[in-house]
Design an enzyme around this catalytic site. Sequence first.
Site, PDB file in Angstrom:
ATOM      1  N   ASP A 132      -8.817   7.835  14.346  1.00 15.25           N
ATOM      2  CA  ASP A 132      -8.975   7.585  12.902  1.00 15.25           C
ATOM      3  C   ASP A 132      -9.514   6.177  12.679  1.00 15.25           C
ATOM      4  OD1 ASP A 132      -8.952   8.086  10.216  1.00 15.25           O
ATOM      5  OD2 ASP A 132      -6.774   8.106   9.989  1.00 15.25           O
ATOM      6  N   THR A 136       5.747   4.359   1.080  1.00 16.95           N
ATOM      7  CA  THR A 136       5.095   3.098   0.710  1.00 16.95           C
ATOM      8  C   THR A 136       5.162   2.068   1.844  1.00 16.95           C
ATOM      9  OG1 THR A 136       7.185   2.327  -0.183  1.00 16.95           O
ATOM     10  CG2 THR A 136       5.651   3.287  -1.751  1.00 16.95           C
ATOM     11  N   GLY A 144       0.837  -1.197   0.000  1.00 18.31           N
ATOM     12  CA  GLY A 144       0.000   0.000   0.000  1.00 18.31           C
ATOM     13  C   GLY A 144       0.866   1.238   0.000  1.00 18.31           C
ATOM     14  N   SER A 145       0.201   2.403   0.026  1.00 13.90           N
ATOM     15  CA  SER A 145       0.977   3.649   0.082  1.00 13.90           C
ATOM     16  C   SER A 145       0.180   4.753   0.758  1.00 13.90           C
ATOM     17  CB  SER A 145       1.380   4.068  -1.326  1.00 13.90           C
ATOM     18  OG  SER A 145       0.232   4.356  -2.072  1.00 13.90           O
ATOM     19  N   GLY A 146       0.887   5.801   1.137  1.00 14.03           N
ATOM     20  CA  GLY A 146       0.261   6.955   1.780  1.00 14.03           C
ATOM     21  C   GLY A 146       1.128   8.167   1.514  1.00 14.03           C
ATOM     22  N   ASN A 147       0.855   9.310   2.178  1.00  9.80           N
ATOM     23  CA  ASN A 147       1.650  10.507   1.861  1.00  9.80           C
ATOM     24  C   ASN A 147       3.074  10.433   2.439  1.00  9.80           C
ATOM     25  OD1 ASN A 147       0.786  10.756   4.442  1.00  9.80           O
ATOM     26  ND2 ASN A 147       0.180  12.910   4.301  1.00  9.80           N
ATOM     27  N   LYS A 194       6.759   0.027   6.671  1.00 10.14           N
ATOM     28  CA  LYS A 194       6.359   1.353   6.215  1.00 10.14           C
ATOM     29  C   LYS A 194       7.642   2.136   5.966  1.00 10.14           C
ATOM     30  CE  LYS A 194       2.352   3.496   7.739  1.00 10.14           C
ATOM     31  NZ  LYS A 194       1.510   4.401   8.540  1.00 10.14           N
TER      32      LYS A 194
HETATM   33  P1  AMP Z   1      -1.404   3.378   6.294  1.00 14.04           P
HETATM   34  O1  AMP Z   1      -0.899   4.693   5.843  1.00 14.04           O
HETATM   35  O2  AMP Z   1      -0.860   2.960   7.624  1.00 14.04           O
HETATM   36  O3  AMP Z   1      -2.922   3.361   6.282  1.00 14.04           O
HETATM   37  O4  AMP Z   1      -0.921   2.281   5.217  1.00 14.04           O
HETATM   38  C1  AMP Z   1      -1.284   2.356   3.857  1.00 14.04           C
HETATM   39  C2  AMP Z   1      -1.674   0.985   3.311  1.00 14.04           C
HETATM   40  O5  AMP Z   1      -0.581   0.070   3.457  1.00 14.04           O
HETATM   41  C3  AMP Z   1      -2.851   0.314   4.023  1.00 14.04           C
HETATM   42  O6  AMP Z   1      -4.086   0.731   3.528  1.00 14.04           O
HETATM   43  C4  AMP Z   1      -2.577  -1.167   3.741  1.00 14.04           C
HETATM   44  O7  AMP Z   1      -3.042  -1.508   2.454  1.00 14.04           O
HETATM   45  C5  AMP Z   1      -1.053  -1.249   3.743  1.00 14.04           C
HETATM   46  N1  AMP Z   1      -0.585  -1.647   5.092  1.00 14.04           N
HETATM   47  C6  AMP Z   1      -0.272  -0.825   6.125  1.00 14.04           C
HETATM   48  N2  AMP Z   1       0.095  -1.516   7.201  1.00 14.04           N
HETATM   49  C7  AMP Z   1       0.031  -2.832   6.855  1.00 14.04           C
HETATM   50  C8  AMP Z   1       0.283  -4.073   7.553  1.00 14.04           C
HETATM   51  N3  AMP Z   1       0.695  -4.057   8.830  1.00 14.04           N
HETATM   52  N4  AMP Z   1       0.077  -5.226   6.888  1.00 14.04           N
HETATM   53  C9  AMP Z   1      -0.337  -5.224   5.601  1.00 14.04           C
HETATM   54  N5  AMP Z   1      -0.595  -4.101   4.904  1.00 14.04           N
HETATM   55  C10 AMP Z   1      -0.403  -2.914   5.505  1.00 14.04           C
END
Ligand code: AMP
Length: 320
Positions: A179, A69, A63-66, A87
Amino acid sequence: MHMATVERKSSPEHEETSNRMFRSKEAMPMDTEVYESPYADPDELRSSTVDRNQLFLEDGELGSGNFGTVMKGIYKMRKTEKPVAVKILKNDDNNPSVREEMLREANVMQQLDNPYIVRMIGICEAENLMLVMELAELGPLNKFLQKNKNTSVKNITELVHQVSMGMKYLEEHNFVHRDLAARNVLLVTQHYAKISDFGLSKAVAEEQNYYKAKGHGKWPVKWYAPECINYFKFSSKSDVWSFGVLMWEAFSFGQKPYKGMKGNDVMQMLESGKRMEPPVNCPTEMYDLMTTCWTYKVEERPGFAVVEPRLREYYYDIAQ
Ligand code: AMP
């Protein structure tokens, strides 16, 4: 005879079976590798840092966020090899606040240890700052349910009950999540959910039991209780409100709440006493609980100490 049993247990065939059980979609919480903390074994040294040489990243993003990844990886511990989620903070010198945010998140996660909460395994400071966590491979609950519309009511109840157990633990330890939403519940298996994303979480003083935000940020308004929007006050009771929205998302198979509405319109709707309609085929007992979570006055809204047993009882009723 005894020898034969021992031999059979350690045979490749047996290992294959147990591997399948650990990774199967059907495995129950206790049968997985992430029910107990990796540090529950006294032979594994508890440390908040992860050695980069023991961490192996795999191809492909989870996954990813700001911040950057999330990648899958393997963490080689003393006795075991753990599949992990990592992360990775993108190198962005212009934005030191993202780094601070990630360290704050790590600091909160480090203080929590519950089967229904994604545990932090450690921080790894190497080519990038990395947060190493337990892996919840099936990903966010809302996306899983959008793709698996045949999931039974019993299965959904089981998962939201697990979330309520994790939240009861947070409430008991005076943390507010801030959240809580279906996107932040990750699945280990189809029958095992864990709460994640502690980026907005705060520890609260026991006497005061709420957190007062300094101003309005980038907030998930549709998940927030009226006192969060009106007075910037966050407590376990406001997490209960969000939990009601999460339940609505789960029983509607990952639909967006208050679809097509603006934040202000939602506020007006709530002020006038209206609430979201029940999702199609949602059991009355579960809709009743959602509306209880959406009690306007904080003092009258139940805590997770009340919500969790209500879910447990309903789940036990229908699971018979
Ligand atoms: P987050 O910013 O923490 O919400 O992470 C972004 C995305 O990464 C999430 O929506 C998941 O798809 C993936 N992700 C985050 N943490 C995990 C984890 N512990 N196990 C599997 N996928 C994860």
